[in-house]
Design a protein around this motif. Structure first.
Motif, PDB file in Angstrom:
ATOM      1  N   ALA A  59      15.909  -6.628  12.678  1.00 50.54           N
ATOM      2  CA  ALA A  59      15.301  -5.351  11.960  1.00 50.54           C
ATOM      3  C   ALA A  59      15.822  -5.304  10.490  1.00 50.54           C
ATOM      4  N   LEU A  60      17.056  -5.529  10.228  1.00 56.09           N
ATOM      5  CA  LEU A  60      17.438  -5.413   9.095  1.00 56.09           C
ATOM      6  C   LEU A  60      17.067  -6.524   8.014  1.00 56.09           C
ATOM      7  N   ARG A  61      16.990  -7.725   8.482  1.00 59.54           N
ATOM      8  CA  ARG A  61      16.925  -8.902   7.894  1.00 59.54           C
ATOM      9  C   ARG A  61      15.170  -8.797   7.446  1.00 59.54           C
ATOM     10  N   PHE A  62      14.539  -8.335   8.278  1.00 57.92           N
ATOM     11  CA  PHE A  62      12.870  -8.450   8.206  1.00 57.92           C
ATOM     12  C   PHE A  62      12.259  -6.888   8.412  1.00 57.92           C
ATOM     13  N   PRO A  63      12.711  -6.091   7.201  1.00 55.66           N
ATOM     14  CA  PRO A  63      11.913  -4.880   7.295  1.00 55.66           C
ATOM     15  C   PRO A  63      10.500  -4.693   7.287  1.00 55.66           C
ATOM     16  N   CYS A  64       9.824  -5.784   6.727  1.00 57.31           N
ATOM     17  CA  CYS A  64       8.372  -5.584   6.700  1.00 57.31           C
ATOM     18  C   CYS A  64       7.711  -5.552   8.182  1.00 57.31           C
ATOM     19  N   LEU A  65       8.348  -6.020   9.084  1.00 58.97           N
ATOM     20  CA  LEU A  65       8.069  -6.105  10.665  1.00 58.97           C
ATOM     21  C   LEU A  65       7.934  -4.490  11.026  1.00 58.97           C
ATOM     22  N   ARG A  66       8.961  -3.898  10.606  1.00 59.45           N
ATOM     23  CA  ARG A  66       9.127  -2.514  10.874  1.00 59.45           C
ATOM     24  C   ARG A  66       8.036  -1.594  10.360  1.00 59.45           C
ATOM     25  N   LEU A  67       7.744  -1.957   8.892  1.00 61.91           N
ATOM     26  CA  LEU A  67       6.726  -1.288   8.409  1.00 61.91           C
ATOM     27  C   LEU A  67       5.287  -1.392   8.870  1.00 61.91           C
ATOM     28  N   ALA A  68       4.985  -2.417   9.153  1.00 60.46           N
ATOM     29  CA  ALA A  68       3.822  -2.995   9.824  1.00 60.46           C
ATOM     30  C   ALA A  68       3.482  -2.335  11.304  1.00 60.46           C
ATOM     31  N   ARG A  69       4.583  -2.332  11.921  1.00 57.40           N
ATOM     32  CA  ARG A  69       4.575  -1.574  13.197  1.00 57.40           C
ATOM     33  C   ARG A  69       4.273  -0.028  12.913  1.00 57.40           C
ATOM     34  N   GLN A  70       5.096   0.544  12.012  1.00 50.72           N
ATOM     35  CA  GLN A  70       4.815   2.035  11.794  1.00 50.72           C
ATOM     36  C   GLN A  70       3.260   2.293  11.129  1.00 50.72           C
ATOM     37  N   ALA A  71       2.926   1.125  10.139  1.00 58.11           N
ATOM     38  CA  ALA A  71       1.304   1.375   9.764  1.00 58.11           C
ATOM     39  C   ALA A  71       0.448   1.247  11.146  1.00 58.11           C
ATOM     40  N   ALA A  72       0.603   0.354  12.036  1.00 55.19           N
ATOM     41  CA  ALA A  72      -0.191   0.165  13.362  1.00 55.19           C
ATOM     42  C   ALA A  72       0.018   1.629  14.023  1.00 55.19           C
ATOM     43  N   GLU A  73       0.940   2.366  13.930  1.00 52.57           N
ATOM     44  CA  GLU A  73       0.991   3.647  14.754  1.00 52.57           C
ATOM     45  C   GLU A  73       0.329   4.783  13.857  1.00 52.57           C
ATOM     46  N   ALA A  74       0.534   4.619  12.818  1.00 55.69           N
ATOM     47  CA  ALA A  74      -0.111   5.763  12.000  1.00 55.69           C
ATOM     48  C   ALA A  74      -1.554   5.614  11.974  1.00 55.69           C
ATOM     49  N   GLY A  75      -2.025   4.365  11.882  1.00 55.37           N
ATOM     50  CA  GLY A  75      -3.540   4.042  12.156  1.00 55.37           C
ATOM     51  C   GLY A  75      -4.467   4.697  10.655  1.00 55.37           C
ATOM     52  N   ASN A  76      -5.494   4.573  10.897  1.00 55.27           N
ATOM     53  CA  ASN A  76      -6.316   5.327   9.641  1.00 55.27           C
ATOM     54  C   ASN A  76      -6.149   4.186   8.493  1.00 55.27           C
ATOM     55  N   SER A  77      -5.589   4.720   7.261  1.00 56.49           N
ATOM     56  CA  SER A  77      -5.741   4.092   6.118  1.00 56.49           C
ATOM     57  C   SER A  77      -4.467   3.179   6.023  1.00 56.49           C
TER      58      SER A  77
END
Length: 400
Positions: free
Chosen positions: A314-332
């Motif tokens: 998760a530290l080396r690849f923060p983009c994966l965390r950001l994408a999961r957060q966006a998936a959970e937030a949904g909408n825009s």
């Protein structure tokens, strides 16, 4: 719902000069009794598109603008080709939705592929989806259009195609209803899987584009190196298979032999294996529900000898965390994530930002832009545009 193979199927390939497009044409050429190229599109590689038109003799070719259209028309005329040249987004939508077309390979990279892919869906075509951004940006609208038009949507990303092959035919009833516990989305880990985090600041675009297993375009190669590609695939999987983000787990598998797995409540885990060659999922989708030769060599398990798995860093690849957060937030949020990533990757490839700044820039844009509903395609593109403006503002603010 199967396809009629009693007649030759006419195929439009959007993004014909890219790696997916070329692999698609390779599979098509192996089965002239089944498939015929109806139309091709290309962006900047006009000479390559010309050669493909001469080889495959499509009725239409589409290029971005009048200048490239004039150049291609002149070259086609000199080659004695009767292919008609169209231009721009209108041309792309026309070849995606033409009545003569049976199937559309949607392989234009990025947001530019959304409208023509949606045009193919709304026309009720068999759509071979390699443009993950279409679902990332407009998942609810896109899947509603699929249901309303009766289009057949078949995933081309090797991971989603693997999941599709491992799910029962009636998975549309709901994953819980068919006994699915988890979807396990595999990731190679890219070229920086074992690079010390401190060393990522100095990596070059050339290093980021040198994927250890797959041959891909520059943008998707950088996405693979940052693992944003896996994040976008996570969002795409949620839409394709009606899965909550928590039901999709990413597993790093360096050999890229197992393309994804489905875990069932009875303890069974089904996996799809194969050599890392995109012609396998392309052939699977082209011929579905049948199977045809793809030209891919048989998998040699003795040569592979071992299959390794590990959790993503998760530290080396923060983009994966950001994408999961966006998936959970949904909408825009996914549309904003995708737009910011496109600008960030472009800046990295132009050596204007360092590799770790890709994630830093995306995170700041996500924090700045509020999450709003996307009730229309216009709203989708408005969110996309706002995210691009914020991304460019970030670059200016940091002197890039």
């Amino acid at each position: 719902m199967g396809c009629d193979v009693s007649a030759v199927q006419r195929i439009t390939v959007l993004g014909a000069t890219g790696s997916i497009g070329l692999s698609t044409l390779d599979v098509i050429a192996r089965h002239p009794e089944r498939y015929q190229v109806f139309a091709l599109s290309g962006y900047s590689r006009i000479d390559e598109l010309l050669a493909l038109c001469v080889q495959h003799r499509p009725a239409y070719a589409v290029v971005p603008n009048g200048e490239s259209a004039a150049r291609l028309r002149a070259a086609l005329a000199a080659a004695g080709s009767s292919t008609e040249v169209l231009e721009g987004e209108a041309g792309l939508c026309a070849i995606a939705s033409a009545p003569e077309v049976d199937a559309v390979m949607a392989a234009i990279v990025g947001a530019a592929g959304l409208r023509p892919t949606l045009a193919a869906v709304e026309a009720g075509k068999k759509v071979l989806l390699a443009n993950k951004e279409a679902l990332v940006m407009s998942g609810a609208l896109f899947m509603d259009a699929v249901r309303q038009s009766g289009a057949v949507l078949l995933p081309i990303d090797s991971e989603h195609n693997a999941i599709f092959q491992c799910l029962p035919a009636d998975y549309g009833r709901g994953l819980n209803q068919v006994g699915v516990r988890r979807i396990l989305l595999t990731a190679s880990g890219g070229p920086f899987r074992e690079t010390p985090q401190a060393g990522l600041a100095d990596v070059t675009p050339e290093q980021a584009c040198a994927h250890p297993n797959w041959s891909m375009g520059r943008k998707i190669s950088v996405d693979s190196a940052s693992m944003m590609n896996k994040g976008l695939e996570l969002i795409e999987a949620c839409w394709l298979f009606d899965a909550a983000p928590a039901k999709v787990e990413v597993v790093v598998h360096p050999q890229s032999v197992i393309h994804s797995l489905v875990d069932y409540v009875d303890g069974s885990v089904l996996a799809q294996l194969g050599n890392p060659d995109m012609r396998t999922p392309i052939a699977n989708a082209l011929a579905w529900p049948e199977r045809i030769d793809s030209g891919v060599a048989p998998l040699d398990l003795f040569a592979i000898a071992r299959l390794d798995f590990q959790a993503p860093d998760a530290l080396r690849f923060p983009c994966l965390r950001l994408a999961r957060q966006a998936a959970e937030a949904g909408n825009s949020a996914p549309a904003v994530l995708n737009a910011a990533n496109e600008i960030a990757v472009e800046a990295f490839l132009e050596r204007r930002i360092r590799f770790p700044e890709i994630a830093g820039m995306i995170e700041q844009v996500l924090e700045q832009e509020p999450v709003v509903p996307l009730p229309s395609l216009e709203a989708v593109f408005a969110a996309d545009q706002r995210a691009r403006e914020l991304s460019r503002e970030w670059l200016r603010r940091h002197g890039r």
